[in-house]
Design a protein around this motif. Structure first.
Motif, mmCIF file in Angstrom:
data_model
loop_
_atom_site.group_PDB
_atom_site.id
_atom_site.type_symbol
_atom_site.label_atom_id
_atom_site.label_comp_id
_atom_site.label_asym_id
_atom_site.label_seq_id
_atom_site.Cartn_x
_atom_site.Cartn_y
_atom_site.Cartn_z
ATOM 1 N N GLY A 140 20.281 -15.458 -48.786
ATOM 2 C CA GLY A 140 19.023 -15.610 -49.509
ATOM 3 C C GLY A 140 17.798 -15.423 -48.647
ATOM 4 N N ALA A 141 17.990 -15.412 -47.328
ATOM 5 C CA ALA A 141 16.855 -15.233 -46.422
ATOM 6 C C ALA A 141 16.539 -13.747 -46.273
ATOM 7 C CB ALA A 141 17.170 -15.837 -45.062
ATOM 8 N N PRO A 142 15.285 -13.415 -45.983
ATOM 9 C CA PRO A 142 14.934 -12.008 -45.757
ATOM 10 C C PRO A 142 15.390 -11.557 -44.376
ATOM 11 C CG PRO A 142 13.027 -13.393 -45.400
ATOM 12 C CD PRO A 142 14.121 -14.303 -45.886
ATOM 13 N N SER A 143 15.058 -10.344 -44.012
ATOM 14 C CA SER A 143 15.394 -9.840 -42.682
ATOM 15 C C SER A 143 14.560 -10.557 -41.619
ATOM 16 C CB SER A 143 15.121 -8.333 -42.609
ATOM 17 O OG SER A 143 13.720 -8.088 -42.601
ATOM 18 N N TYR A 144 14.845 -10.280 -40.373
ATOM 19 C CA TYR A 144 14.137 -10.925 -39.260
ATOM 20 C C TYR A 144 12.628 -10.707 -39.354
ATOM 21 C CZ TYR A 144 12.987 -12.238 -34.440
ATOM 22 O OH TYR A 144 12.444 -12.837 -33.328
ATOM 23 N N LEU A 145 12.222 -9.525 -39.839
ATOM 24 C CA LEU A 145 10.792 -9.224 -39.984
ATOM 25 C C LEU A 145 10.231 -9.680 -41.326
ATOM 26 C CD1 LEU A 145 10.317 -5.685 -38.360
ATOM 27 C CD2 LEU A 145 9.929 -7.946 -37.362
ATOM 28 N N ILE A 153 17.235 -1.155 -44.313
ATOM 29 C CA ILE A 153 17.041 -2.220 -43.324
ATOM 30 C C ILE A 153 18.172 -2.120 -42.298
ATOM 31 C CG2 ILE A 153 16.972 -4.705 -42.928
ATOM 32 C CD1 ILE A 153 14.523 -3.636 -44.351
ATOM 33 N N ILE A 154 17.809 -2.134 -41.025
ATOM 34 C CA ILE A 154 18.797 -1.961 -39.962
ATOM 35 C C ILE A 154 18.658 -3.092 -38.951
ATOM 36 C CG2 ILE A 154 19.626 -0.431 -38.132
ATOM 37 C CD1 ILE A 154 18.427 1.914 -39.718
ATOM 38 N N ALA A 155 19.785 -3.715 -38.621
ATOM 39 C CA ALA A 155 19.802 -4.766 -37.605
ATOM 40 C C ALA A 155 20.091 -4.133 -36.247
ATOM 41 C CB ALA A 155 20.863 -5.811 -37.937
ATOM 42 N N VAL A 156 19.295 -4.500 -35.249
ATOM 43 C CA VAL A 156 19.415 -3.904 -33.921
ATOM 44 C C VAL A 156 19.320 -4.987 -32.851
ATOM 45 C CG1 VAL A 156 18.360 -1.747 -34.718
ATOM 46 C CG2 VAL A 156 16.926 -3.527 -33.690
ATOM 47 N N ALA A 177 14.046 -0.767 -38.129
ATOM 48 C CA ALA A 177 14.688 -1.829 -37.347
ATOM 49 C C ALA A 177 13.997 -3.141 -37.688
ATOM 50 C CB ALA A 177 14.577 -1.527 -35.858
ATOM 51 N N ALA A 178 14.539 -3.834 -38.684
ATOM 52 C CA ALA A 178 13.859 -5.013 -39.221
ATOM 53 C C ALA A 178 14.720 -6.264 -39.206
ATOM 54 C CB ALA A 178 13.399 -4.734 -40.652
ATOM 55 N N ASP A 179 15.913 -6.179 -38.609
ATOM 56 C CA ASP A 179 16.807 -7.331 -38.641
ATOM 57 C C ASP A 179 17.542 -7.457 -37.309
ATOM 58 O OD1 ASP A 179 17.812 -9.565 -39.844
ATOM 59 O OD2 ASP A 179 19.098 -8.522 -41.273
ATOM 60 N N GLN A 180 18.125 -8.629 -37.095
ATOM 61 C CA GLN A 180 18.929 -8.890 -35.905
ATOM 62 C C GLN A 180 20.199 -9.615 -36.329
ATOM 63 O OE1 GLN A 180 16.805 -10.795 -32.661
ATOM 64 N NE2 GLN A 180 14.905 -9.702 -33.129
ATOM 65 N N GLY A 181 21.153 -9.693 -35.420
ATOM 66 C CA GLY A 181 22.397 -10.394 -35.718
ATOM 67 C C GLY A 181 23.066 -10.847 -34.440
ATOM 68 N N GLY A 182 23.795 -11.956 -34.521
ATOM 69 C CA GLY A 182 24.430 -12.507 -33.337
ATOM 70 C C GLY A 182 25.403 -11.556 -32.670
ATOM 71 N N ALA A 183 26.066 -10.708 -33.471
ATOM 72 C CA ALA A 183 27.052 -9.773 -32.921
ATOM 73 C C ALA A 183 26.448 -8.413 -32.590
ATOM 74 C CB ALA A 183 28.202 -9.600 -33.911
ATOM 75 N N ILE A 184 25.172 -8.240 -32.905
ATOM 76 C CA ILE A 184 24.529 -6.941 -32.678
ATOM 77 C C ILE A 184 23.880 -6.951 -31.300
ATOM 78 C CG2 ILE A 184 22.925 -5.238 -33.604
ATOM 79 C CD1 ILE A 184 25.368 -5.918 -35.369
ATOM 80 N N ASN A 187 24.487 -1.295 -27.570
ATOM 81 C CA ASN A 187 24.444 -0.079 -28.396
ATOM 82 C C ASN A 187 25.198 -0.259 -29.715
ATOM 83 O OD1 ASN A 187 22.953 1.147 -26.430
ATOM 84 N ND2 ASN A 187 24.174 3.013 -26.385
ATOM 85 N N ARG A 188 24.842 -1.307 -30.425
ATOM 86 C CA ARG A 188 25.400 -1.561 -31.754
ATOM 87 C C ARG A 188 24.256 -1.740 -32.739
ATOM 88 N NH1 ARG A 188 30.163 -5.676 -32.679
ATOM 89 N NH2 ARG A 188 29.888 -4.615 -34.684
ATOM 90 N N LEU A 189 24.503 -1.375 -33.969
ATOM 91 C CA LEU A 189 23.538 -1.640 -35.028
ATOM 92 C C LEU A 189 24.283 -1.884 -36.328
ATOM 93 C CD1 LEU A 189 21.685 1.634 -36.134
ATOM 94 C CD2 LEU A 189 23.794 1.639 -34.857
#
Length: 213
Positions: A140-145, A153-156, A177-184, A187-189
């Protein structure tokens, strides 16, 4: 006769104020801010103007999405405006937008195809969507930005690709590039899709990623 004489001025006043209201309404609509999710002819004109001035946002489809947002951000940075992705009075003035002005869409190559120039990386791409399964415990939360999750929307890893960068991903298209992730990391996205099934179908791929800006 007296009634008719009284009715005519009343009708004239009514028409006058109705016309005044419509003019003011048109002005209010013309001065409305444009932002992520806005749609319509004003967005088409905005997109055409951005393209014409070299801030490419793709086809002028009248939908204010990630490509248009990224182009607006780039324009605002270049012009020293408040960088918020919202096309308000100051950004409209800097773009030269007004009620009587339209822009002409340009194509970036002679055959009408897109040419993507910039630093290119070979990266491992995975996929996700906005569903509970993909986003627990942040469903339910938006992206990091702060942008709504959806296609584009791409997590980087911000150490590799700066947040807010406009990207072209081989086999996926343009995004931001508007999101992040713990596993990203490195050179992963992670590419966001409109549905969980689309994300599953995408799987894991090695792709070329061009950082457009």
């Amino acid at each position: 006769m007296k009634r008719i004489k009284l009715i005519i001025p009343v009708l004239m006043l009514s028409l006058f104020f109705t016309g005044l209201f419509l003019v003011q309404s048109d002005k209010a609509m013309a001065s409305a801010n444009l932002y992520w999710g806005s749609q319509g002819n004003e967005v088409v004109t905005l997109q055409q103007t951005l393209n014409t001035q070299g801030y490419w946002c793709g086809e002028a489809d009248g939908i204010f999405g990630p490509k248009t947002y990224a182009a607006v951000i780039k324009f605002q940075r270049a012009k020293g405006l408040d960088v918020d992705g919202i096309v308000g009075p100051n950004t409209k003035a800097a773009l030269g937008l007004n009620d009587n002005k339209t822009a002409t869409t340009i194509t970036p190559s002679r055959d009408g195809s897109s040419i993507y120039r910039g630093r290119t990386l070979t990266m491992t791409a995975t996929a996700y969507c906005s569903c509970y399964q993909c986003n627990y415990p942040y469903y339910g939360a938006p992206s990091y930005l702060g942008l709504p999750l959806g296609k584009g929307i791409i997590a980087v890893d911000p150490k590799v690709i700066p947040m807010g960068s406009r990207l072209y991903v081989e086999g996926y298209g343009e995004g931001i590039a508007a999101d992040q992730g713990g596993a990203i990391k490195g050179n992963r996205l992670d590419l966001c899709f409109a549905s969980h099934q689309q994300a599953l179908n995408y799987g894991i791929k090695t792709v070329k990623v061009t950082i457009l800006d």
